[in-house]
Scaffold this motif. Sequence first.
Motif, PDB file in Angstrom:
ATOM      1  N   ARG A 168      32.015  30.392  49.277  1.00  0.00           N
ATOM      2  CA  ARG A 168      33.430  30.624  49.555  1.00  0.00           C
ATOM      3  C   ARG A 168      33.821  32.005  49.036  1.00  0.00           C
ATOM      4  NH1 ARG A 168      38.267  30.751  51.931  1.00  0.00           N
ATOM      5  NH2 ARG A 168      40.009  30.720  50.485  1.00  0.00           N
ATOM      6  N   ILE A 169      34.364  32.856  49.918  1.00  0.00           N
ATOM      7  CA  ILE A 169      34.899  34.158  49.512  1.00  0.00           C
ATOM      8  C   ILE A 169      36.405  34.105  49.716  1.00  0.00           C
ATOM      9  CG2 ILE A 169      34.898  36.636  49.911  1.00  0.00           C
ATOM     10  CD1 ILE A 169      32.065  36.469  50.873  1.00  0.00           C
ATOM     11  N   SER A 170      37.161  34.241  48.633  1.00  0.00           N
ATOM     12  CA  SER A 170      38.622  34.109  48.707  1.00  0.00           C
ATOM     13  C   SER A 170      39.332  35.429  48.925  1.00  0.00           C
ATOM     14  CB  SER A 170      39.151  33.451  47.427  1.00  0.00           C
ATOM     15  OG  SER A 170      38.780  34.206  46.290  1.00  0.00           O
ATOM     16  N   SER A 171      38.674  36.560  48.608  1.00  0.00           N
ATOM     17  CA  SER A 171      39.249  37.886  48.831  1.00  0.00           C
ATOM     18  C   SER A 171      38.125  38.912  48.716  1.00  0.00           C
ATOM     19  CB  SER A 171      40.359  38.195  47.808  1.00  0.00           C
ATOM     20  OG  SER A 171      39.818  38.262  46.499  1.00  0.00           O
ATOM     21  N   PHE A 172      38.422  40.144  49.115  1.00  0.00           N
ATOM     22  CA  PHE A 172      37.422  41.207  49.058  1.00  0.00           C
ATOM     23  C   PHE A 172      37.863  42.251  48.036  1.00  0.00           C
ATOM     24  CE2 PHE A 172      36.593  39.165  53.052  1.00  0.00           C
ATOM     25  CZ  PHE A 172      35.235  39.292  53.260  1.00  0.00           C
ATOM     26  N   ASN A 173      37.439  42.066  46.771  1.00  0.00           N
ATOM     27  CA  ASN A 173      37.719  43.056  45.740  1.00  0.00           C
ATOM     28  C   ASN A 173      36.415  43.731  45.321  1.00  0.00           C
ATOM     29  OD1 ASN A 173      36.405  41.421  43.752  1.00  0.00           O
ATOM     30  ND2 ASN A 173      38.282  40.278  43.404  1.00  0.00           N
ATOM     31  N   GLU A 174      36.478  44.575  44.302  1.00  0.00           N
ATOM     32  CA  GLU A 174      35.303  45.351  43.921  1.00  0.00           C
ATOM     33  C   GLU A 174      34.155  44.490  43.406  1.00  0.00           C
ATOM     34  OE1 GLU A 174      36.348  48.497  41.249  1.00  0.00           O
ATOM     35  OE2 GLU A 174      37.837  49.354  42.611  1.00  0.00           O
ATOM     36  N   GLN A 175      34.431  43.236  43.081  1.00  0.00           N
ATOM     37  CA  GLN A 175      33.400  42.346  42.548  1.00  0.00           C
ATOM     38  C   GLN A 175      32.730  41.479  43.628  1.00  0.00           C
ATOM     39  OE1 GLN A 175      32.976  42.830  39.262  1.00  0.00           O
ATOM     40  NE2 GLN A 175      34.802  44.113  39.168  1.00  0.00           N
ATOM     41  N   THR A 176      33.225  41.549  44.860  1.00  0.00           N
ATOM     42  CA  THR A 176      32.824  40.565  45.875  1.00  0.00           C
ATOM     43  C   THR A 176      31.342  40.644  46.244  1.00  0.00           C
ATOM     44  OG1 THR A 176      35.058  40.466  46.786  1.00  0.00           O
ATOM     45  CG2 THR A 176      33.262  39.718  48.204  1.00  0.00           C
ATOM     46  N   PHE A 177      30.849  41.829  46.559  1.00  0.00           N
ATOM     47  CA  PHE A 177      29.448  41.941  46.982  1.00  0.00           C
ATOM     48  C   PHE A 177      28.505  41.492  45.877  1.00  0.00           C
ATOM     49  CE2 PHE A 177      25.629  44.802  47.448  1.00  0.00           C
ATOM     50  CZ  PHE A 177      25.005  44.014  48.395  1.00  0.00           C
ATOM     51  N   ASP A 178      28.759  41.928  44.650  1.00  0.00           N
ATOM     52  CA  ASP A 178      27.910  41.501  43.531  1.00  0.00           C
ATOM     53  C   ASP A 178      27.985  39.986  43.360  1.00  0.00           C
ATOM     54  OD1 ASP A 178      27.094  44.062  42.994  1.00  0.00           O
ATOM     55  OD2 ASP A 178      28.608  44.426  41.452  1.00  0.00           O
ATOM     56  N   GLY A 179      29.175  39.423  43.521  1.00  0.00           N
ATOM     57  CA  GLY A 179      29.320  37.972  43.419  1.00  0.00           C
ATOM     58  C   GLY A 179      28.555  37.246  44.504  1.00  0.00           C
ATOM     59  N   LEU A 180      28.539  37.825  45.719  1.00  0.00           N
ATOM     60  CA  LEU A 180      27.813  37.210  46.827  1.00  0.00           C
ATOM     61  C   LEU A 180      26.315  37.233  46.583  1.00  0.00           C
ATOM     62  CD1 LEU A 180      27.723  35.986  49.668  1.00  0.00           C
ATOM     63  CD2 LEU A 180      27.805  38.327  50.599  1.00  0.00           C
ATOM     64  N   LYS A 181      25.799  38.361  46.110  1.00  0.00           N
ATOM     65  CA  LYS A 181      24.361  38.453  45.814  1.00  0.00           C
ATOM     66  C   LYS A 181      23.956  37.419  44.763  1.00  0.00           C
ATOM     67  CE  LYS A 181      24.142  42.806  44.697  1.00  0.00           C
ATOM     68  NZ  LYS A 181      23.534  44.090  44.234  1.00  0.00           N
ATOM     69  N   THR A 182      24.792  37.295  43.735  1.00  0.00           N
ATOM     70  CA  THR A 182      24.500  36.323  42.676  1.00  0.00           C
ATOM     71  C   THR A 182      24.516  34.906  43.218  1.00  0.00           C
ATOM     72  OG1 THR A 182      25.453  37.777  40.988  1.00  0.00           O
ATOM     73  CG2 THR A 182      25.289  35.432  40.454  1.00  0.00           C
ATOM     74  N   ALA A 183      25.512  34.613  44.093  1.00  0.00           N
ATOM     75  CA  ALA A 183      25.636  33.268  44.663  1.00  0.00           C
ATOM     76  C   ALA A 183      24.426  32.915  45.523  1.00  0.00           C
ATOM     77  CB  ALA A 183      26.913  33.177  45.491  1.00  0.00           C
ATOM     78  N   ILE A 184      23.970  33.855  46.337  1.00  0.00           N
ATOM     79  CA  ILE A 184      22.815  33.596  47.207  1.00  0.00           C
ATOM     80  C   ILE A 184      21.564  33.348  46.360  1.00  0.00           C
ATOM     81  CG2 ILE A 184      21.254  34.645  48.898  1.00  0.00           C
ATOM     82  CD1 ILE A 184      23.719  36.024  50.111  1.00  0.00           C
ATOM     83  N   ALA A 185      21.355  34.185  45.351  1.00  0.00           N
ATOM     84  CA  ALA A 185      20.182  34.009  44.486  1.00  0.00           C
ATOM     85  C   ALA A 185      20.226  32.667  43.767  1.00  0.00           C
ATOM     86  CB  ALA A 185      20.119  35.156  43.476  1.00  0.00           C
ATOM     87  N   LYS A 186      21.407  32.266  43.319  1.00  0.00           N
ATOM     88  CA  LYS A 186      21.560  30.993  42.614  1.00  0.00           C
ATOM     89  C   LYS A 186      21.271  29.818  43.542  1.00  0.00           C
ATOM     90  CE  LYS A 186      24.960  28.381  39.887  1.00  0.00           C
ATOM     91  NZ  LYS A 186      26.360  28.379  39.361  1.00  0.00           N
TER      92      LYS A 186
END
Length: 444
Positions: free
Chosen positions: A205-223
């Motif tokens: 789930r992506i709730s908004s696109f801020n400066e942390q979003t891409f890093d958060g997505l990479k972490t989520a996929i790896a997890k």
Amino acid sequence: MIRNASLLLAGTIIGATAALTFTQVPNLIPGVAHAAVSDTYRQLNLFGDVFERVRADYVEQPDDAALIEAAVNGMLTSLDPHSSYMNPKDFKDMQVQTRGEFGGLGIEVTMEDGVVKVVSPIDDTPAAKAGIQAGDLIVSIDGEPVQNLNLNQAVEKMRGAVNTPITLQIQRKGIEKPFDVKVVRDVIRIQSVKSRVEGDVGYIRISSFNEQTFDGLKTAIAKLQDQIGKDKIKGYILDLRNNPGGLLDQAVAVGDTFLDHGEIVATKGRHADQNTRYDARDGDLTDGKPVIVLINGGSASASEIVAGALQDQKRATILGSRSFGKGSVQTIIPLGSNGAIRLTTARYYTPAGRSIQAKGIDPDIQVLQDLPPELKDQVTDTKGEASLKGHLTNEAGGAEGGGSQAYVPPDEKDDKQLHQALDLLNGVIVNSAFPPDPKTVVPN
């Protein structure tokens, strides 16, 4: 959608240059051009005349700064619904939102009966470590009753410099008297990306696109790959419902996460040198696994860039209801100590050359939610960009639309869109739109 920081700098330089040139033009351009500029200055004199008359004769003493701010904002908002002036405080708040981190406590709050109610503490933050719980009522902040504050003022007081203390008075159900909790502020990162395992499917789930979003997505996929097993994952659900958008560079990075070639988005401005095309780089972090993107009437701007890119490149199936239809890009132009302006500087286009401005993205599979009885007679649809006064028209013409049902059930068991996506990925049901046929990609 907002351009990224590198483009903010370009906007600042352009703005300063334009202002410098403007002051010199009357001495450099003869004839008709000079007459046009002189007419512009006459209009500026009109503003000055009106401003002075208001200051002199209005029934009460006006606030000069407020008058000028209202005039500037009126000029910008007359252009389109997304251009506006931000005073220094609003500019600072916007930077906090897009940066995705700030000094604070780490609690999600709302206002209830004149007091601040804790919706939930964020894991591993000062609030959680201090024992603050969901449902707690914050009745005072550093000794000041919150009944004298609105929600924004209360939030502002709870934010502050890292390592500074704050005392909250808490009223908790089951405890007779309020009690004090001392919390030391720390860096809080807004979690724009959350994920969980759904059997052999990874839900993101992506709730908004801020400066942390891409890093958060990479972490989520790896997890998710670690939890399920990289080879065992049947696919991913990317939930962009009710995501209002955010930073352009983050939308590009998220789209690139699922692509290893081809165009993601193109932006076109007033001048040819403002046109930019963004292409995917080698490497799909999901290894080509099937992807279903959930959208609805609340999915706008950066969300639509991601959905449009994955739809046109036949990388994902889009499921849900039609998106909002905001197909423009805003650049933030700082004005020194006077805040900043948010100015619409470009339209964006999907890889197939589609402008979704005032039209939105139609899902490959439309699924509408069942409304509970108490909402049957209420409006749960968004009218979309096309309903906004002064919106930009779609260059391609044709009927405008955009917007649709934006309701998402609070209980996952009632979420038809989520369940249909899971059924498709698990092979319980079939649909000709899933998986998409890569042979039908439009060359770009």
